[in-house]
Scaffold this active site. Structure first.
Site, PDB file in Angstrom:
ATOM      1  N   ARG A 179      45.418  40.118  40.193  1.00  0.00           N
ATOM      2  CA  ARG A 179      44.245  40.999  40.166  1.00  0.00           C
ATOM      3  C   ARG A 179      43.077  40.401  40.934  1.00  0.00           C
ATOM      4  O   ARG A 179      42.556  40.963  41.883  1.00  0.00           O
ATOM      5  CB  ARG A 179      43.838  41.262  38.701  1.00  0.00           C
ATOM      6  CG  ARG A 179      42.879  42.427  38.501  1.00  0.00           C
ATOM      7  CD  ARG A 179      41.418  42.114  38.745  1.00  0.00           C
ATOM      8  NE  ARG A 179      40.956  40.997  37.909  1.00  0.00           N
ATOM      9  CZ  ARG A 179      39.823  40.371  38.097  1.00  0.00           C
ATOM     10  NH1 ARG A 179      39.018  40.721  39.089  1.00  0.00           N
ATOM     11  NH2 ARG A 179      39.486  39.345  37.340  1.00  0.00           N
TER      12      ARG A 179
ATOM     13  N   HIS B  70      36.766  30.776  32.082  1.00  0.00           N
ATOM     14  CA  HIS B  70      37.193  31.312  33.379  1.00  0.00           C
ATOM     15  C   HIS B  70      36.412  30.503  34.423  1.00  0.00           C
ATOM     16  O   HIS B  70      35.227  30.754  34.643  1.00  0.00           O
ATOM     17  CB  HIS B  70      36.852  32.805  33.417  1.00  0.00           C
ATOM     18  CG  HIS B  70      37.143  33.497  34.716  1.00  0.00           C
ATOM     19  ND1 HIS B  70      38.103  34.474  34.837  1.00  0.00           N
ATOM     20  CD2 HIS B  70      36.597  33.373  35.945  1.00  0.00           C
ATOM     21  CE1 HIS B  70      38.125  34.919  36.082  1.00  0.00           C
ATOM     22  NE2 HIS B  70      37.224  34.265  36.781  1.00  0.00           N
TER      23      HIS B  70
ATOM     24  N   HIS C 149      35.712  28.605  38.139  1.00  0.00           N
ATOM     25  CA  HIS C 149      35.942  28.599  39.593  1.00  0.00           C
ATOM     26  C   HIS C 149      35.763  27.171  40.106  1.00  0.00           C
ATOM     27  O   HIS C 149      35.014  26.379  39.547  1.00  0.00           O
ATOM     28  CB  HIS C 149      34.982  29.559  40.297  1.00  0.00           C
ATOM     29  CG  HIS C 149      35.411  30.982  40.182  1.00  0.00           C
ATOM     30  ND1 HIS C 149      35.730  31.776  41.267  1.00  0.00           N
ATOM     31  CD2 HIS C 149      35.602  31.771  39.091  1.00  0.00           C
ATOM     32  CE1 HIS C 149      36.086  32.979  40.859  1.00  0.00           C
ATOM     33  NE2 HIS C 149      36.011  33.013  39.548  1.00  0.00           N
TER      34      HIS C 149
ATOM     35  N   CYS D 132      34.866  34.485  44.713  1.00  0.00           N
ATOM     36  CA  CYS D 132      34.053  35.633  44.330  1.00  0.00           C
ATOM     37  C   CYS D 132      33.500  36.296  45.583  1.00  0.00           C
ATOM     38  O   CYS D 132      32.718  35.694  46.316  1.00  0.00           O
ATOM     39  CB  CYS D 132      32.910  35.194  43.430  1.00  0.00           C
ATOM     40  SG  CYS D 132      31.797  36.547  43.031  1.00  0.00           S
TER      41      CYS D 132
ATOM     42  N   ASN E 207      39.408  30.615  41.767  1.00  0.00           N
ATOM     43  CA  ASN E 207      39.581  30.126  40.399  1.00  0.00           C
ATOM     44  C   ASN E 207      40.291  28.784  40.407  1.00  0.00           C
ATOM     45  O   ASN E 207      40.942  28.427  41.385  1.00  0.00           O
ATOM     46  CB  ASN E 207      40.476  31.116  39.636  1.00  0.00           C
ATOM     47  CG  ASN E 207      39.765  32.410  39.355  1.00  0.00           C
ATOM     48  OD1 ASN E 207      39.377  33.109  40.275  1.00  0.00           O
ATOM     49  ND2 ASN E 207      39.579  32.722  38.093  1.00  0.00           N
TER      50      ASN E 207
END
Lengths: 321, 321
Positions: free
Chosen positions: A16, A218, A220, A251, A262
């Protein structure tokens, strides 16, 4: 001195999140192949697609085809992302394969919210109210808050733990209004501002204020500290992580072309293996999926084990010699 | 709960270690330009070149030209690497610029020693005896041990802390025979086998056995855990790190083409900045040196801050808005 979890629960977000920053179109069959390869690694949860406006994110115009195409495997939870009622309705058409559940998306940084969602704080709260109404109508529970820019922001600078608390409070109030109960919060280091101390301070503050809340990270790897931040979280007992195979992603709204995405699923699994923490994931199979992701995007990905290999493979060879 | 140092002492190894894995020839003037750029960042110590056999390492045939060419800056210590008397003699010709000091190089893994140095354990101990004799003759102190493959080996597999202790003991005995006193040991994760727990166990074991010994870490990011391992070392008070600008390097003897090199100086400095630990290094100047290193090698390097940028630069912009 640490409270390492005995098992990690990894949400694989590569299919995704991973492709949205890639310049070229990714075919539906490639997306399906990657989801199927990941399903065979033992990962518990795959976020498979986005039901977002094809006008804003043309790369996900084929979300329905992708969901129809992959093979759902027993024991794997497949989810999707959406931000409005149209997306929710599209997701609900695939309840045979997708676990449909909502999440309140808030950005701790208002400047980021304006840049990413084109809404200020009030506009965003209004949108979340509508989101919650839509989910109530569709009888879909919303028990999670996703907090973007929870550790810092390229536009707003530093983010203090108190701002994170205030945003969680916003989310809880909105959820309560709509009859939902928030059980978990995903703290997103959307632009790579976290460091191990900030992870400790922020998680400590959230736990003190909301002791029952489950916390997911989450992270990065924008500035290279992703895996150290994950380790700092694990030392505090955090067991829920969003990662992407190969370290896919980045992003698209952070205005940093080429910045890392990520943290790589392979690196987190490798660290967990070495620390004696279960993940359920076969690292060598995951590395194969990472190589598939590299072939799909047509360039190498930042995940180091894609080149360094697993340690298990070297241990096997060493013991034979 | 942690014993973070108040200041890191970083040894920048990019000019020496970084180029040995690059396929193309690197010009002397490019090497000099990188050393000069690094000298302007505030780094304390730069390992500038290798005085090794031009037959074995043709890329360092120009070591003397490089030393003659760079501009030695006050406050920066410049060193070089060598393995035999010829190299030592060549280094001694540049005492005006170089701090000439030796280090006992041992590999904890015998299979790696055979692959890297073409010598088994006995052969290596014999070579170190000769090395120490040569240094005594040249009146050059040898007070350090460099331990390669201290955390694991692609050929031998896992390395236990007891094997590290035994190798340090070997080095101390050899040093003592030659009238030297070992004061420090550099533990090298040459092939990227370390994890935060192993860092803790090994450092704990070394400190218990040799309480006066200063410990430095030379970490490679082969499998992506480098910065987490550095953080684990820093939590134990380790303050001496070898790093390379951009993450240049990689071990040419590890049989892993494309594997990541040393941990990137930028990432360690960024983490130190965020943890409130002094390094003396200007991160933005260092990032500029990293971009120069990328132009020199003609490809992008793994250091994430080269693309993500420093946080200081974003903080300045955010405070202006």
């Amino acid at each position: 001195m640490s409270d390492l979890p005995s098992r990690l629960h990894i949400s694989e977000e590569g299919p995704r999140e991973g492709f949205q920053i890639e310049p070229g179109p990714i075919s539906s069959s490639d997306k399906i192949a990657l989801i199927d390869a990941l399903s065979d690694t033992g990962v518990e949860h795959i976020q498979a697609c986005s039901f977002v406006s094809p006008r804003l994110v043309p790369g996900w115009a084929d979300a329905a085809e992708v969901v129809e195409g992959f093979t759902a495997r027993d024991g794997v939870t497949y989810t999707a992302l959406w931000f409005n009622d149209r997306g929710l309705q599209r997701a609900c058409e695939h309840k045979d394969k997708l676990t449909v559940r909502g999440s309140i998306h808030l950005a701790v940084s208002e400047p980021f919210s304006i840049s990413n969602l084109n809404r200020d704080r009030d506009g965003n709260l209004k949108a979340v109210r509508q989101y919650l109404l839509d989910h109530k109508t569709a009888d879909v529970a919303v028990e999670d808050i996703t907090l973007m820019a929870a550790f810092g922001c390229n536009f707003a600078g530093d983010i203090a733990p108190e701002q994170v608390i205030a945003s969680i409070q916003d989310g809880i109030e909105l959820a309560t209004e709509s009859g939902n109960t928030v059980r978990s919060v995903t703290l997103c280091d959307t632009m790579g501002w976290a460091n191990p101390h900030l992870i400790e301070h922020t998680i400590g503050a959230v736990r003190e204020r909301f002791p029952e809340m489950k916390i997911a990270l989450h992270l990065h790897d924008t500035r290279g500290l992703g895996i150290a931040n994950a380790y700092a979280g694990m030392r505090l007992g955090v067991a829920e992580f969003d990662t992407t195979v190969g370290g896919l992603g980045g992003c698209p709204f952070a205005k940093q072309p080429g910045a890392s995405g990520n943290i790589a699923t392979e690196e987190l699994v490798l660290m967990a293996n070495e620390l004696g923490i279960e993940t359920g994931i076969d690292l060598d199979a995951l590395i194969e999926a990472g190589h598939l992701a590299e072939r799909i995007v047509g360039h190498s990905l930042p995940s180091a084990p894609l080149r360094g290999g697993s340690l298990g493979s070297y241990r096997s060879r060493a013991s034979v010699q």
